[in-house]
Scaffold this motif. Structure first.
Motif, PDB file in Angstrom:
ATOM      1  N   TRP A 107       0.824  -1.210   0.000  1.00  0.00           N
ATOM      2  CA  TRP A 107       0.000   0.000   0.000  1.00  0.00           C
ATOM      3  C   TRP A 107       0.854   1.255   0.000  1.00  0.00           C
ATOM      4  CZ3 TRP A 107      -5.024   0.631  -0.886  1.00  0.00           C
ATOM      5  CH2 TRP A 107      -5.563   1.909  -0.649  1.00  0.00           C
ATOM      6  N   PRO A 108       0.583   2.246  -0.797  1.00  0.00           N
ATOM      7  CA  PRO A 108      -0.512   2.393  -1.766  1.00  0.00           C
ATOM      8  C   PRO A 108      -0.102   2.004  -3.188  1.00  0.00           C
ATOM      9  CG  PRO A 108       0.532   4.518  -1.482  1.00  0.00           C
ATOM     10  CD  PRO A 108       1.283   3.533  -0.606  1.00  0.00           C
ATOM     11  N   ARG A 109       1.057   1.393  -3.329  1.00  0.00           N
ATOM     12  CA  ARG A 109       1.570   1.025  -4.649  1.00  0.00           C
ATOM     13  C   ARG A 109       0.863  -0.231  -5.195  1.00  0.00           C
ATOM     14  NH1 ARG A 109       5.225   1.504  -1.014  1.00  0.00           N
ATOM     15  NH2 ARG A 109       5.787  -0.666  -1.062  1.00  0.00           N
ATOM     16  N   PRO A 110       1.032  -0.532  -6.477  1.00  0.00           N
ATOM     17  CA  PRO A 110       0.528  -1.808  -7.020  1.00  0.00           C
ATOM     18  C   PRO A 110       1.215  -2.978  -6.315  1.00  0.00           C
ATOM     19  CG  PRO A 110       1.151  -0.297  -8.789  1.00  0.00           C
ATOM     20  CD  PRO A 110       1.638   0.309  -7.507  1.00  0.00           C
ATOM     21  N   VAL A 111       0.583  -4.137  -6.319  1.00  0.00           N
ATOM     22  CA  VAL A 111       1.092  -5.294  -5.577  1.00  0.00           C
ATOM     23  C   VAL A 111       2.254  -6.001  -6.277  1.00  0.00           C
ATOM     24  CG1 VAL A 111      -1.095  -5.691  -4.412  1.00  0.00           C
ATOM     25  CG2 VAL A 111      -0.620  -6.874  -6.578  1.00  0.00           C
ATOM     26  N   TRP A 112       2.404  -5.820  -7.587  1.00  0.00           N
ATOM     27  CA  TRP A 112       3.374  -6.586  -8.343  1.00  0.00           C
ATOM     28  C   TRP A 112       4.811  -6.289  -7.909  1.00  0.00           C
ATOM     29  CZ3 TRP A 112      -1.098  -4.744 -10.481  1.00  0.00           C
ATOM     30  CH2 TRP A 112      -1.945  -5.714 -10.999  1.00  0.00           C
ATOM     31  N   GLY A 113       5.550  -7.360  -7.577  1.00  0.00           N
ATOM     32  CA  GLY A 113       6.971  -7.256  -7.320  1.00  0.00           C
ATOM     33  C   GLY A 113       7.368  -6.658  -5.981  1.00  0.00           C
ATOM     34  N   VAL A 114       6.425  -6.342  -5.125  1.00  0.00           N
ATOM     35  CA  VAL A 114       6.761  -5.730  -3.840  1.00  0.00           C
ATOM     36  C   VAL A 114       7.299  -6.774  -2.866  1.00  0.00           C
ATOM     37  CG1 VAL A 114       5.830  -4.500  -1.827  1.00  0.00           C
ATOM     38  CG2 VAL A 114       5.134  -3.842  -4.138  1.00  0.00           C
ATOM     39  N   MET A 115       6.622  -7.915  -2.780  1.00  0.00           N
ATOM     40  CA  MET A 115       7.004  -8.990  -1.863  1.00  0.00           C
ATOM     41  C   MET A 115       7.010 -10.305  -2.638  1.00  0.00           C
ATOM     42  SD  MET A 115       7.043  -7.551   1.264  1.00  0.00           S
ATOM     43  CE  MET A 115       6.769  -8.858   2.422  1.00  0.00           C
ATOM     44  N   PRO A 116       7.926 -11.219  -2.293  1.00  0.00           N
ATOM     45  CA  PRO A 116       7.818 -12.551  -2.907  1.00  0.00           C
ATOM     46  C   PRO A 116       6.502 -13.194  -2.461  1.00  0.00           C
ATOM     47  CG  PRO A 116       9.755 -12.394  -1.458  1.00  0.00           C
ATOM     48  CD  PRO A 116       9.033 -11.096  -1.368  1.00  0.00           C
ATOM     49  N   PRO A 117       5.887 -14.008  -3.317  1.00  0.00           N
ATOM     50  CA  PRO A 117       4.617 -14.633  -2.937  1.00  0.00           C
ATOM     51  C   PRO A 117       4.743 -15.428  -1.627  1.00  0.00           C
ATOM     52  CG  PRO A 117       5.091 -15.042  -5.240  1.00  0.00           C
ATOM     53  CD  PRO A 117       6.316 -14.406  -4.649  1.00  0.00           C
ATOM     54  N   LEU A 118       3.707 -15.345  -0.819  1.00  0.00           N
ATOM     55  CA  LEU A 118       3.630 -16.052   0.456  1.00  0.00           C
ATOM     56  C   LEU A 118       2.640 -17.198   0.293  1.00  0.00           C
ATOM     57  CD1 LEU A 118       4.255 -16.128   3.548  1.00  0.00           C
ATOM     58  CD2 LEU A 118       2.274 -14.602   3.830  1.00  0.00           C
ATOM     59  N   ALA A 119       3.065 -18.404   0.633  1.00  0.00           N
ATOM     60  CA  ALA A 119       2.188 -19.577   0.503  1.00  0.00           C
ATOM     61  C   ALA A 119       0.969 -19.424   1.410  1.00  0.00           C
ATOM     62  CB  ALA A 119       2.951 -20.849   0.847  1.00  0.00           C
ATOM     63  N   HIS A 120      -0.159 -19.872   0.911  1.00  0.00           N
ATOM     64  CA  HIS A 120      -1.392 -19.837   1.694  1.00  0.00           C
ATOM     65  C   HIS A 120      -1.377 -20.932   2.754  1.00  0.00           C
ATOM     66  CE1 HIS A 120      -3.891 -17.029  -0.601  1.00  0.00           C
ATOM     67  NE2 HIS A 120      -3.388 -17.552  -1.706  1.00  0.00           N
ATOM     68  N   ASP A 121      -1.958 -20.645   3.904  1.00  0.00           N
ATOM     69  CA  ASP A 121      -2.297 -21.682   4.871  1.00  0.00           C
ATOM     70  C   ASP A 121      -3.438 -22.488   4.248  1.00  0.00           C
ATOM     71  OD1 ASP A 121      -2.455 -22.708   7.822  1.00  0.00           O
ATOM     72  OD2 ASP A 121      -4.524 -22.200   7.243  1.00  0.00           O
ATOM     73  N   THR A 122      -3.314 -23.795   4.213  1.00  0.00           N
ATOM     74  CA  THR A 122      -4.283 -24.645   3.506  1.00  0.00           C
ATOM     75  C   THR A 122      -5.701 -24.462   4.020  1.00  0.00           C
ATOM     76  OG1 THR A 122      -2.539 -26.242   3.077  1.00  0.00           O
ATOM     77  CG2 THR A 122      -4.789 -27.022   2.792  1.00  0.00           C
ATOM     78  N   ALA A 123      -5.879 -24.505   5.327  1.00  0.00           N
ATOM     79  CA  ALA A 123      -7.231 -24.370   5.885  1.00  0.00           C
ATOM     80  C   ALA A 123      -7.789 -22.976   5.612  1.00  0.00           C
ATOM     81  CB  ALA A 123      -7.217 -24.661   7.381  1.00  0.00           C
ATOM     82  N   GLU A 124      -6.960 -21.968   5.761  1.00  0.00           N
ATOM     83  CA  GLU A 124      -7.395 -20.593   5.555  1.00  0.00           C
ATOM     84  C   GLU A 124      -7.851 -20.353   4.115  1.00  0.00           C
ATOM     85  OE1 GLU A 124      -4.959 -16.644   6.056  1.00  0.00           O
ATOM     86  OE2 GLU A 124      -5.118 -17.676   7.997  1.00  0.00           O
ATOM     87  N   VAL A 125      -7.065 -20.829   3.151  1.00  0.00           N
ATOM     88  CA  VAL A 125      -7.433 -20.607   1.751  1.00  0.00           C
ATOM     89  C   VAL A 125      -8.673 -21.421   1.388  1.00  0.00           C
ATOM     90  CG1 VAL A 125      -5.986 -22.340   0.550  1.00  0.00           C
ATOM     91  CG2 VAL A 125      -6.483 -20.145  -0.547  1.00  0.00           C
ATOM     92  N   GLN A 126      -8.831 -22.601   1.970  1.00  0.00           N
ATOM     93  CA  GLN A 126     -10.044 -23.391   1.697  1.00  0.00           C
ATOM     94  C   GLN A 126     -11.285 -22.707   2.254  1.00  0.00           C
ATOM     95  OE1 GLN A 126     -10.469 -25.799  -0.492  1.00  0.00           O
ATOM     96  NE2 GLN A 126      -8.290 -25.543  -0.916  1.00  0.00           N
ATOM     97  N   ASN A 127     -11.178 -22.109   3.437  1.00  0.00           N
ATOM     98  CA  ASN A 127     -12.311 -21.351   3.996  1.00  0.00           C
ATOM     99  C   ASN A 127     -12.655 -20.159   3.113  1.00  0.00           C
ATOM    100  OD1 ASN A 127     -12.572 -23.058   6.181  1.00  0.00           O
ATOM    101  ND2 ASN A 127     -11.320 -21.797   7.533  1.00  0.00           N
ATOM    102  N   PHE A 128     -11.623 -19.461   2.636  1.00  0.00           N
ATOM    103  CA  PHE A 128     -11.820 -18.318   1.737  1.00  0.00           C
ATOM    104  C   PHE A 128     -12.512 -18.764   0.450  1.00  0.00           C
ATOM    105  CE2 PHE A 128      -9.871 -15.825  -1.805  1.00  0.00           C
ATOM    106  CZ  PHE A 128     -10.522 -14.625  -1.577  1.00  0.00           C
ATOM    107  N   ILE A 129     -12.028 -19.844  -0.141  1.00  0.00           N
ATOM    108  CA  ILE A 129     -12.606 -20.358  -1.387  1.00  0.00           C
ATOM    109  C   ILE A 129     -14.060 -20.776  -1.176  1.00  0.00           C
ATOM    110  CG2 ILE A 129     -12.503 -22.296  -3.014  1.00  0.00           C
ATOM    111  CD1 ILE A 129      -9.385 -22.013  -2.832  1.00  0.00           C
ATOM    112  N   SER A 130     -14.343 -21.446  -0.072  1.00  0.00           N
ATOM    113  CA  SER A 130     -15.729 -21.868   0.211  1.00  0.00           C
ATOM    114  C   SER A 130     -16.650 -20.668   0.338  1.00  0.00           C
ATOM    115  CB  SER A 130     -15.774 -22.702   1.499  1.00  0.00           C
ATOM    116  OG  SER A 130     -15.079 -23.899   1.322  1.00  0.00           O
ATOM    117  N   ALA A 131     -16.213 -19.650   1.067  1.00  0.00           N
ATOM    118  CA  ALA A 131     -17.026 -18.443   1.230  1.00  0.00           C
ATOM    119  C   ALA A 131     -17.241 -17.760  -0.119  1.00  0.00           C
ATOM    120  CB  ALA A 131     -16.355 -17.488   2.216  1.00  0.00           C
ATOM    121  N   LEU A 132     -16.196 -17.677  -0.910  1.00  0.00           N
ATOM    122  CA  LEU A 132     -16.287 -17.036  -2.211  1.00  0.00           C
ATOM    123  C   LEU A 132     -17.220 -17.813  -3.143  1.00  0.00           C
ATOM    124  CD1 LEU A 132     -15.150 -14.635  -3.798  1.00  0.00           C
ATOM    125  CD2 LEU A 132     -13.379 -16.151  -4.643  1.00  0.00           C
ATOM    126  N   ARG A 133     -17.082 -19.119  -3.165  1.00  0.00           N
ATOM    127  CA  ARG A 133     -17.945 -19.942  -4.026  1.00  0.00           C
ATOM    128  C   ARG A 133     -19.423 -19.742  -3.679  1.00  0.00           C
ATOM    129  NH1 ARG A 133     -16.116 -24.065  -7.102  1.00  0.00           N
ATOM    130  NH2 ARG A 133     -17.959 -25.288  -6.615  1.00  0.00           N
TER     131      ARG A 133
END
Length: 139
Positions: A107-133
């Motif tokens: 923030w407030p810059r674009p997200v590209w190239g600022v930080m190396p990608p961070l792996a998702h916590d499996t349970a957390e991303v599954q909860n996010f995906i379920s809510a989104l679906r």
């Protein structure tokens, strides 16, 4: 002559989790836990720019962007949504929808190239995906 088959660009395949299909677009989650970050990829061969879609498809894409954006904002309670179709590295038409917070690493810059990608916590991303679906009517 039959229309060429559509397939997801290999870079998008490697960098995302597939969560389902809307009428026009494949919905994907970017593998970077720094930001709730989605992609919509219209399933149309050879589409590079939004103008490569016909007017009905363009309207459908806007409907899908709105639906997914609204759901992402409700789920994340973000401060701002970034919506962009850039395609500088991946030529296949895709639309980024990123939930931003004033406290995020880029923030407030674009997200590209600022930080190396961070792996998702499996349970957390599954909860996010379920809510989104549920919110975007994928199940």
């Amino acid at each position: 002559m039959p229309e060429p088959a559509w397939s997801l660009h290999s870079r998008l395949k490697d960098d995302t989790i597939d969560i389902g299909d809307l009428p026009l677009s494949k919905v994907l989650v970017i593998k970077d836990a720094h930001y709730p970050w989605l992609l919509l990829v219209p399933r149309r061969p050879d589409a590079v720019e939004i103008i490569d879609l016909d007017e009905v498809q363009q309207a459908q894409l806007m409907t899908e962007i709105s639906r997914v954006s609204r759901a992402l904002k409700e789920i994340t309670r973000c401060d701002k949504l970034n919506v962009a179709a850039l395609g500088n590295l991946v030529p296949q038409l895709h639309v980024h929808i990123i939930a931003r917070r004033t406290s995020d690493a880029a923030w407030p810059r674009p997200v590209w190239g600022v930080m190396p990608p961070l792996a998702h916590d499996t349970a957390e991303v599954q909860n996010f995906i379920s809510a989104l679906r549920r919110k975007i009517w994928l199940g």
